[in-house]
Design a protein around this motif. Structure first.
Motif, mmCIF file in Angstrom:
data_model
loop_
_atom_site.group_PDB
_atom_site.id
_atom_site.type_symbol
_atom_site.label_atom_id
_atom_site.label_comp_id
_atom_site.label_asym_id
_atom_site.label_seq_id
_atom_site.Cartn_x
_atom_site.Cartn_y
_atom_site.Cartn_z
ATOM 1 N N ASP A 1 0.820 -1.214 0.000
ATOM 2 C CA ASP A 1 0.000 0.000 0.000
ATOM 3 C C ASP A 1 0.851 1.260 0.000
ATOM 4 N N VAL A 2 2.165 1.105 0.170
ATOM 5 C CA VAL A 2 3.039 2.283 0.174
ATOM 6 C C VAL A 2 4.165 2.071 -0.839
ATOM 7 N N HIS A 3 4.729 3.173 -1.319
ATOM 8 C CA HIS A 3 5.881 3.007 -2.210
ATOM 9 C C HIS A 3 6.857 4.164 -2.016
ATOM 10 N N LEU A 4 8.111 3.863 -2.226
ATOM 11 C CA LEU A 4 9.152 4.873 -2.049
ATOM 12 C C LEU A 4 9.098 5.869 -3.202
ATOM 13 N N ASP A 5 8.950 7.144 -2.857
ATOM 14 C CA ASP A 5 8.895 8.170 -3.907
ATOM 15 C C ASP A 5 10.276 8.781 -4.148
ATOM 16 N N GLY A 6 11.016 9.036 -3.074
ATOM 17 C CA GLY A 6 12.331 9.641 -3.266
ATOM 18 C C GLY A 6 13.008 9.955 -1.948
ATOM 19 N N ILE A 7 14.262 10.348 -2.035
ATOM 20 C CA ILE A 7 15.036 10.711 -0.844
ATOM 21 C C ILE A 7 15.490 12.160 -0.997
ATOM 22 N N VAL A 8 15.137 12.970 0.000
ATOM 23 C CA VAL A 8 15.535 14.385 -0.014
ATOM 24 C C VAL A 8 16.602 14.562 1.053
ATOM 25 N N CYS A 9 17.722 15.147 0.694
ATOM 26 C CA CYS A 9 18.791 15.363 1.680
ATOM 27 C C CYS A 9 18.933 16.854 1.947
ATOM 28 N N VAL A 10 18.867 17.221 3.232
ATOM 29 C CA VAL A 10 19.001 18.630 3.624
ATOM 30 C C VAL A 10 20.408 18.839 4.186
ATOM 31 N N ILE A 11 21.086 19.862 3.682
ATOM 32 C CA ILE A 11 22.474 20.118 4.091
ATOM 33 C C ILE A 11 22.547 21.466 4.819
ATOM 34 N N ASP A 12 23.320 21.493 5.892
ATOM 35 C CA ASP A 12 23.541 22.736 6.646
ATOM 36 C C ASP A 12 24.753 23.446 6.039
ATOM 37 N N SER A 13 24.520 24.517 5.299
ATOM 38 C CA SER A 13 25.655 25.128 4.599
ATOM 39 C C SER A 13 26.659 25.770 5.557
ATOM 40 N N LYS A 14 26.232 26.058 6.776
ATOM 41 C CA LYS A 14 27.150 26.673 7.740
ATOM 42 C C LYS A 14 28.191 25.653 8.223
ATOM 43 N N ASN A 15 27.751 24.414 8.417
ATOM 44 C CA ASN A 15 28.637 23.416 9.047
ATOM 45 C C ASN A 15 29.098 22.276 8.158
ATOM 46 N N ALA A 16 28.451 22.095 7.027
ATOM 47 C CA ALA A 16 28.742 20.895 6.232
ATOM 48 C C ALA A 16 30.172 20.861 5.708
ATOM 49 N N ASN A 17 30.753 22.033 5.448
ATOM 50 C CA ASN A 17 32.141 22.014 4.979
ATOM 51 C C ASN A 17 33.058 21.327 5.989
ATOM 52 N N LYS A 18 32.685 21.413 7.285
ATOM 53 C CA LYS A 18 33.518 20.762 8.314
ATOM 54 C C LYS A 18 33.378 19.250 8.216
ATOM 55 N N TYR A 19 32.145 18.755 8.232
ATOM 56 C CA TYR A 19 32.034 17.292 8.254
ATOM 57 C C TYR A 19 32.221 16.640 6.900
ATOM 58 N N LEU A 20 32.239 17.451 5.863
ATOM 59 C CA LEU A 20 32.573 16.866 4.558
ATOM 60 C C LEU A 20 34.047 17.091 4.222
ATOM 61 N N GLY A 21 34.823 17.595 5.187
ATOM 62 C CA GLY A 21 36.245 17.861 4.939
ATOM 63 C C GLY A 21 36.441 19.338 4.641
ATOM 64 N N ASN A 22 37.585 19.882 5.042
ATOM 65 C CA ASN A 22 37.790 21.322 4.910
ATOM 66 C C ASN A 22 38.271 21.753 3.557
ATOM 67 N N SER A 23 38.857 20.830 2.843
ATOM 68 C CA SER A 23 39.441 21.240 1.576
ATOM 69 C C SER A 23 39.198 20.162 0.546
ATOM 70 N N LEU A 24 39.127 20.577 -0.690
ATOM 71 C CA LEU A 24 38.935 19.600 -1.760
ATOM 72 C C LEU A 24 40.152 18.695 -1.869
ATOM 73 N N LEU A 25 41.250 19.149 -1.267
ATOM 74 C CA LEU A 25 42.485 18.369 -1.370
ATOM 75 C C LEU A 25 42.691 17.468 -0.163
ATOM 76 N N ASP A 26 41.699 17.413 0.719
ATOM 77 C CA ASP A 26 41.842 16.548 1.902
ATOM 78 C C ASP A 26 42.259 15.143 1.517
ATOM 79 N N GLU A 27 43.096 14.592 2.358
ATOM 80 C CA GLU A 27 43.481 13.195 2.152
ATOM 81 C C GLU A 27 42.236 12.339 2.299
ATOM 82 N N PRO A 28 41.872 11.576 1.304
ATOM 83 C CA PRO A 28 40.653 10.781 1.458
ATOM 84 C C PRO A 28 40.814 9.687 2.499
#
Ligand SMILES: Nc1nc2c(ncn2[C@@H]2O[C@H](COP(=O)(O)OP(=O)(O)OP(=O)(O)O)[C@@H](O)[C@H]2O)c(=O)[nH]1
Length: 371
Positions: free
Chosen positions: A136-163
């Motif tokens: 009776d139910v079906h998955l429509d989609g996944i919405v992801c909300v990002i905190d632009s103030k803090n996300a740079n921290k938890y996603l790494g500070n630099s594009l050059l971060d060591e993975p």
């Protein structure tokens, strides 16, 4: 909890169309609840069920759920047999929702908010597979909300971060699995911080639409009734491919999670593609050029098979399906392509593994024909 006494035992929900479920995910404090409240306010004339997928306190067998109707929210209970919604067996949470609908009437929509640290993949699979079983139910989609103030921290500070070679943090998985991404709280950051963040997000999920928001305000047509897991979404695959291709040549791989597109020869045998998908999703046979095993988190694409049929392929982790497109979807652009989001994805290795599967599929067809 409501008593069952006054309810005839054979009453079942009359559900002609399955009720869409949108999963709202995002890291702690990103604006998920703000989005939920906004949707409830905007859709006050609808009967919307809100499920908060929190972990219970161990002994908890029931899950509270709020059902909003005509602007009022009233608490109901989901009677789960065992554990919480995210780690219980497939039928458990879904059946509980279906039971509730049979008692209280069909909902117009279900919104499911995950905790900030949750990987939405397991719960997405729960609602996705039940569509197949006539739920009776079906998955429509996944919405992801990002905190632009803090996300740079938890996603790494630099594009050059060591993975980090071993782990992919939940926030990165939430982005990888999202069908639409809201970069929220843009009122709190300057343009350059926003652009850096957007580039990081794009490098993880190259295909989904990204929208900037304040207080999670968004045109609801952009996030509800997306039909992301339905064959009709095949019409959007070309647009997604263009999003990914616009990134090509810009290597800013983050945490080794990235999006790649794979060209598949038109007229491929179903068995060859099936073998390829099983090898990458179930048998961990895909590696990158340095020997790291790849993990495919999400996959979507359109394939033209040898028998003339056209199908949409989708996966969430190890679960995948081919859905044949009806004639009404015949206007899908030409070609057969797959978008893959995951770790250690190497386009050359993907193509090479696919070619091997195509070759062995043709050989076995040849030897069958000779018999
Ligand atoms: N300045 C600003 N604040 C916001 C915005 N969106 C949400 N907030 C505030 O951010 C805080 C967290 O928002 P919530 O909606 O509770 O976030 P959440 O993702 O549900 O949080 P958790 O459930 O703790 O993971 C609240 O105080 C909101 O009012 C925004 O765009 N700008």
């Amino acid at each position: 909890m409501d008593s069952d006494d006054d309810i005839p035992s054979l009453v079942t929900a009359v559900t002609l169309d399955p009720v869409p479920v949108t999963i709202i995910t995002g890291y702690l404090g990103s604006g998920k609840t703000t989005l939920l409240n906004y949707i409830l306010m905007e859709q006050h004339n609808k009967k919307i069920a809100v499920i908060l997928n929190e972990f219970g306190n161990g002994d908890t067998m029931e899950k509270s759920i709020a059902v909003g109707e005509k602007g009022n929210l009233c608490e109901e209970w989901l009677e789960l047999q065992n554990g919480c919604l995210c780690c219980s067996v497939k039928d458990n949470g879904v059946k509980a929702i279906e039971n509730l609908m049979s008692k209280r009437g069909k909902f117009d929509y279900i919104l499911l908010e995950t905790t900030g640290l949750a990987d939405p993949g397991p719960i997405a699979k729960l609602f996705w597979i039940d569509t197949e079983l006539g739920s009776d139910v079906h998955l429509d989609g996944i919405v992801c909300v990002i905190d632009s103030k803090n996300a740079n921290k938890y996603l790494g500070n630099s594009l050059l971060d060591e993975p980090n070679l071993d782990t992919v943090n939940p926030s990165t998985r939430q982005i990888a699995l999202a069908d639409i991404i809201l970069i929220n709280k843009v009122d709190l950051v300057d343009r350059s911080t926003f652009e850096t963040l957007k580039t990081k997000i794009r490098s993880i999920n190259g295909s989904s639409e990204i929208i900037e928001t304040t207080n999670s305000r968004i045109d609801l047509n952009k996030i509800l009734d997306l039909k992301s897991y339905s064959p009709s979404n095949s019409l959007r695959v070309d647009e997604m491919i263009r999003n990914v291709e616009s990134l090509e040549g810009k290597t800013h791989i983050h945490q080794n999670v990235a999006t790649v597109t794979l060209e598949v020869p038109d007229g491929i045998l179903k068995t060859s593609l099936d073998t390829f998908v099983c090898q990458i999703l179930w048998e961990n046979m895909l590696k990158d050029g340095r020997g790291n095993t790849s993990e495919v988190i999400r996959m979507k694409g359109v394939i033209r098979f040898a028998d003339g049929s056209i199908a949409m392929i989708q996966s969430v982790y190890d679960m995948y399906e081919f859905q044949e497109l009806s004639k009404s979807l015949s206007e899908v652009p030409p070609g057969s392509r797959i978008i893959l989001i995951g770790t250690f994805l190497d386009k050359a290795e993907l193509s090479s593994l696919l070619s091997k599967c195509i070759d062995s599929g043709s050989e076995s067809l040849l030897s069958t024909n000779k018999l």
